[in-house]
Design a protein around this motif. Structure first.
Motif, PDB file in Angstrom:
ATOM      1  N   GLY A   1       0.706  -1.133  -0.058  1.00 16.60           N
ATOM      2  CA  GLY A   1       0.054  -0.297   0.098  1.00 16.60           C
ATOM      3  C   GLY A   1       0.816   1.251   0.143  1.00 16.60           C
ATOM      4  N   LEU A   2       2.067   1.139   0.685  1.00 15.68           N
ATOM      5  CA  LEU A   2       2.901   2.313   0.914  1.00 15.68           C
ATOM      6  C   LEU A   2       3.982   2.688  -0.553  1.00 15.68           C
TER       7      LEU A   2
ATOM      8  N   GLU B   1      -5.914   9.454   2.265  1.00 14.82           N
ATOM      9  CA  GLU B   1      -5.329  10.641   1.648  1.00 14.82           C
ATOM     10  C   GLU B   1      -4.098  10.905   1.772  1.00 14.82           C
ATOM     11  N   PRO B   2      -3.502  11.271   0.792  1.00 15.63           N
ATOM     12  CA  PRO B   2      -1.851  11.525   0.844  1.00 15.63           C
ATOM     13  C   PRO B   2      -1.661  12.744   1.634  1.00 15.63           C
ATOM     14  N   ALA B   3      -2.586  13.826   1.638  1.00 17.20           N
ATOM     15  CA  ALA B   3      -2.411  15.139   2.255  1.00 17.20           C
ATOM     16  C   ALA B   3      -2.561  14.825   3.817  1.00 17.20           C
TER      17      ALA B   3
ATOM     18  N   TRP C   1      -0.485   5.739  14.112  1.00 18.16           N
ATOM     19  CA  TRP C   1      -1.462   6.639  14.306  1.00 18.16           C
ATOM     20  C   TRP C   1      -2.342   6.799  13.233  1.00 18.16           C
ATOM     21  N   VAL C   2      -2.006   6.747  12.233  1.00 16.37           N
ATOM     22  CA  VAL C   2      -2.676   7.376  10.918  1.00 16.37           C
ATOM     23  C   VAL C   2      -3.141   6.111   9.967  1.00 16.37           C
ATOM     24  N   ILE C   3      -2.003   5.384   9.602  1.00 19.78           N
ATOM     25  CA  ILE C   3      -2.503   4.157   8.342  1.00 19.78           C
ATOM     26  C   ILE C   3      -3.349   2.992   9.012  1.00 19.78           C
TER      27      ILE C   3
END
Length: 263
Positions: A98-99, A161-163, A181-183
């Motif tokens: 994914g990354l 979202e990339p942002a 914390w995000v992905i």
């Protein structure tokens, strides 16, 4: 006071549960009515009472030299081992794919090639390559659970979202903090959906995996009883699998409502 939306949601969930329970009860009543009327021979469709009696005999006497608990435990151990292995590998590879778009471009054709294949097609090769021991059985279940989990993980990671990622990086977050914390929170909804699908497929492959040189397990019990036309034991084994599978499904739904209700 609870918000009106929360109360409405609670009432809706309660009504859905009541409808589901009513549907199950209706099915049991139809089953009981058909067998009580004698429309089907007990050899082909035992009554609910006969299945309950078979469950009680299995609890008291066991089956084929092993207790009912040992059959259940053997199946749960195989399924849990395959689940943990598929979850660890799917998370690791799914996050990487994914990354890293280039890695995804290289591996994705192989994933799409393997994903539609029925897991039972691997069974002869698994027996030839790995023998008939426990690793072969766990591997077959693993191969059935891994593709849905991997696809769900990739879908969850790529939908972020990339942002958002760039904003967290600009605040000085490390790669681990970004993942933690995000992905992972962002990928949790599709990941749990993939996990629910994988568990269903894993239970179905468990029966096939326990056909190969084993003397314990719910799948073994069902197949062995079918050879002796013991339909009540077959239905008892199916009922046990359904109960455990339903418990797992409810547990995952609870996790979704409890931890990712924001979705």
């Amino acid at each position: 006071m609870k918000p009106a939306k929360a109360v409405t949601t609670s009432l809706s969930m309660t009504s859905h549960r009541c409808l589901g329970a009513a549907g199950l009860l209706g099915l049991l009543l139809v089953w009981w009515g058909i067998t009580a009327a004698g429309w089907v021979e007990p050899l082909f469709l035992p009554s609910p009472g006969q299945v309950l009696a078979a469950l009680w005999r299995l609890h008291r006497q066991g089956y084929m030299g092993s207790s009912l608990g040992s059959h259940v435990l053997a199946s749960l151990q195989r399924l849990l081992a395959a689940l943990l292995a598929s979850l660890a590998s799917a998370l690791t590879l799914g996050l990487a794919m994914g990354l890293l778009p280039r890695l995804r471009a290289v591996i994705d054709p192989w994933v799409e090639l393997i994903r539609p294949l029925p897991p039972l097609a691997y069974l002869p090769l698994i027996v030839i390559w790995f023998g008939i021991g426990e690793p072969a059985k766990i591997l077959l279940i693993y191969l059935s659970m891994f593709p849905p989990l991997l696809v769900a993980t990739i879908s969850g990671v790529t939908r972020i979202e990339p942002a958002r990622l760039q904003a967290v990086r600009s605040l000085g977050a490390s790669r681990w903090q970004l993942i933690r914390w995000v992905i992972l929170p962002g990928a949790a909804p599709p990941l749990l959906t993939g996990l629910r699908i994988s568990l269903g497929i894993g239970w179905s492959c468990l029966v096939a995996a326990e056909l190969v040189a084993t003397s314990r397990g719910l799948g073994f019990m069902i197949q062995s009883a079918a050879q002796f036309l013991a339909t009540d034991i077959v239905l008892a084994g199916i009922a046990l699998i359904a109960v455990f599978a339903l418990g797992g499904e409810w547990g995952l739904r609870w996790l979704q409502h409890r931890y990712i209700h924001w979705n």
